[in-house]
Design an enzyme around this catalytic site. Structure first.
Site, PDB file in Angstrom:
ATOM      1  N   SER A  88       6.719   6.322   1.415  1.00  0.00           N
ATOM      2  CA  SER A  88       5.903   5.787   2.510  1.00  0.00           C
ATOM      3  C   SER A  88       4.773   6.721   2.913  1.00  0.00           C
ATOM      4  CB  SER A  88       6.789   5.501   3.728  1.00  0.00           C
ATOM      5  OG  SER A  88       7.459   6.684   4.137  1.00  0.00           O
ATOM      6  N   SER A 125       4.596  -3.940   4.467  1.00  0.00           N
ATOM      7  CA  SER A 125       3.872  -3.082   5.398  1.00  0.00           C
ATOM      8  C   SER A 125       2.606  -3.754   5.911  1.00  0.00           C
ATOM      9  CB  SER A 125       3.496  -1.778   4.682  1.00  0.00           C
ATOM     10  OG  SER A 125       2.585  -1.022   5.443  1.00  0.00           O
ATOM     11  N   TYR A 149      -0.436   3.662  -1.387  1.00  0.00           N
ATOM     12  CA  TYR A 149       0.769   3.126  -0.750  1.00  0.00           C
ATOM     13  C   TYR A 149       0.568   1.657  -0.407  1.00  0.00           C
ATOM     14  CZ  TYR A 149       4.013   1.954   2.993  1.00  0.00           C
ATOM     15  OH  TYR A 149       4.938   1.312   3.772  1.00  0.00           O
ATOM     16  N   LYS A 187      10.732  12.459   8.464  1.00  0.00           N
ATOM     17  CA  LYS A 187       9.475  11.914   7.963  1.00  0.00           C
ATOM     18  C   LYS A 187       8.305  12.880   8.102  1.00  0.00           C
ATOM     19  CE  LYS A 187       8.526   7.560   8.745  1.00  0.00           C
ATOM     20  NZ  LYS A 187       8.483   7.017   7.386  1.00  0.00           N
ATOM     21  N   TYR A 287      -8.388   4.566   7.494  1.00  0.00           N
ATOM     22  CA  TYR A 287      -7.542   4.577   8.681  1.00  0.00           C
ATOM     23  C   TYR A 287      -7.642   3.235   9.395  1.00  0.00           C
ATOM     24  CZ  TYR A 287      -5.586   6.416  13.092  1.00  0.00           C
ATOM     25  OH  TYR A 287      -4.826   6.641  14.207  1.00  0.00           O
TER      26      TYR A 287
END
Length: 331
Positions: A88, A125, A149, A187, A287
């Protein structure tokens, strides 16, 4: 028996814990407990997430994949697979590694489930919406990928759409928005903003947010923050109610600014103040400044359990972190 991949991870361990609470302990947990990660004080061994869980067996992710590839696994005894395992790290740019880990592995599990008619629930996701400029409704017109990803997740969603019409068992992909909550210590830099702010405030007294970029003011970037307990509820609702196959958004449908997120953490902790830092050059153009799930498809499927209020969820999470931050066995 139920199989949970990524069971030592964030969402996977929360699914196992809730299954335990509902009386299920006949669970095979599948993961990679590490040993080859970069030394990083922020990273905590994910085996610790398993200590508070009840399960019948553990298998390394590669051994599990080989077992099903060799057809040595009796699928008749499996009630469902919750596939939460993945890389991830949105800053991982080895595309081949991402595709092996997130795409090819998922395909193998999907076809095992199709062969044995096992319900298959998997983690997609919200990164599959790219910048979000076209909205956040499931479907080709809104989808894009800003990094490897996101591409690996989007590629698998599109593969699922191709095979779903011929499937004779349940397939549900859930597009997680910005999930936060217990069991995310391991994480590191990929942990939620709430976990990071909690640690920052304890260490420095300040909650550090990005300055404005892309037309957004300081700390005014917006995300759909969803509590991990709600993510678990959505997963288990589809499992227990036989909800229709499909790919669904898993978010609250409400966006909050990072300023609001920081304010909620400060309120819950009873201390701290907001400070701003420069927006990282490496993230410009990669982003998501804004996310907000369209819940229409999820609600049409019948899901009606709602989602936590942000302040209430943050307060519960902060209390959990203050108490040690891990699930306790048998509780």
């Amino acid at each position: 028996m139920i199989i949970v991949t990524g069971a030592a991870g964030f969402i996977g361990s929360n699914i196992v814990k809730e299954l335990n609470r509902r009386g299920r302990t006949d669970i095979l947990v599948v993961d990679d407990l590490g040993g080859d990660r970069e030394p990083d004080a922020a990273n905590v061994a994910n085996y610790k997430n398993l200590r508070g869980l009840k399960f019948i067996d553990y298998q390394h992710k590669d051994d599990f994949l080989k077992t099903i590839a060799d057809d040595d696994f009796d699928g008749a005894d499996v009630d469902a697979i919750f596939h939460e395992g993945a890389c991830s790290d949105t800053m991982e740019y080895d595309v081949n590694y991402m595709m092996r880990t997130n795409y090819e592995y998922s395909k193998a599990l999907l076809h095992f489930c199709l062969q044995h008619r096992i319900p298959f629930f998997y983690a997609s996701s919200a990164s599959t919406y790219g910048s979000g400029k076209n909205g956040f409704t499931e479907g080709d017109k809104c989808e894009d990928a800003l990094n490897p990803y996101a591409f690996s997740k989007l590629a698998f969603d599109r593969y699922v759409r191709q095979v779903m019409p011929e499937a004779h068992s349940q397939i549900v992909g859930l597009r997680y928005f910005n999930v936060f909550g217990p069991q995310e210590h391991h994480k590191g830099k990929m942990a939620s903003i709430f976990y990071q702010l909690y640690n920052q405030i304890n260490e420095t007294g300040k909650a550090h947010l990005f300055k404005g970029e892309g037309g957004y003011g300081d700390g005014e970037q917006r995300r759909d923050f969803v509590y991990v307990k709600d993510v678990v509820n959505v997963n288990l609702w589809f499992f227990e109610n036989g909800g229709p196959s499909g790919i669904y958004n898993c978010g609250t449908g409400v966006s909050h600014t990072y300023n609001e997120a920081a304010t909620a953490v400060i309120k819950a902790m009873g201390k701290g103040e907001i400070a701003y830092r420069d927006f990282p050059t490496a993230l410009i153009g990669k982003y998501q400044n804004y996310t907000q799930a369209d819940r229409t498809h999820l609600e049409e499927a019948g899901y009606d359990l709602g989602f936590h209020n942000l302040d209430d969820a943050v307060k519960e999470y902060v209390d959990f972190l203050n108490a040690g931050g891990y699930f306790e066995y048998g509780k």
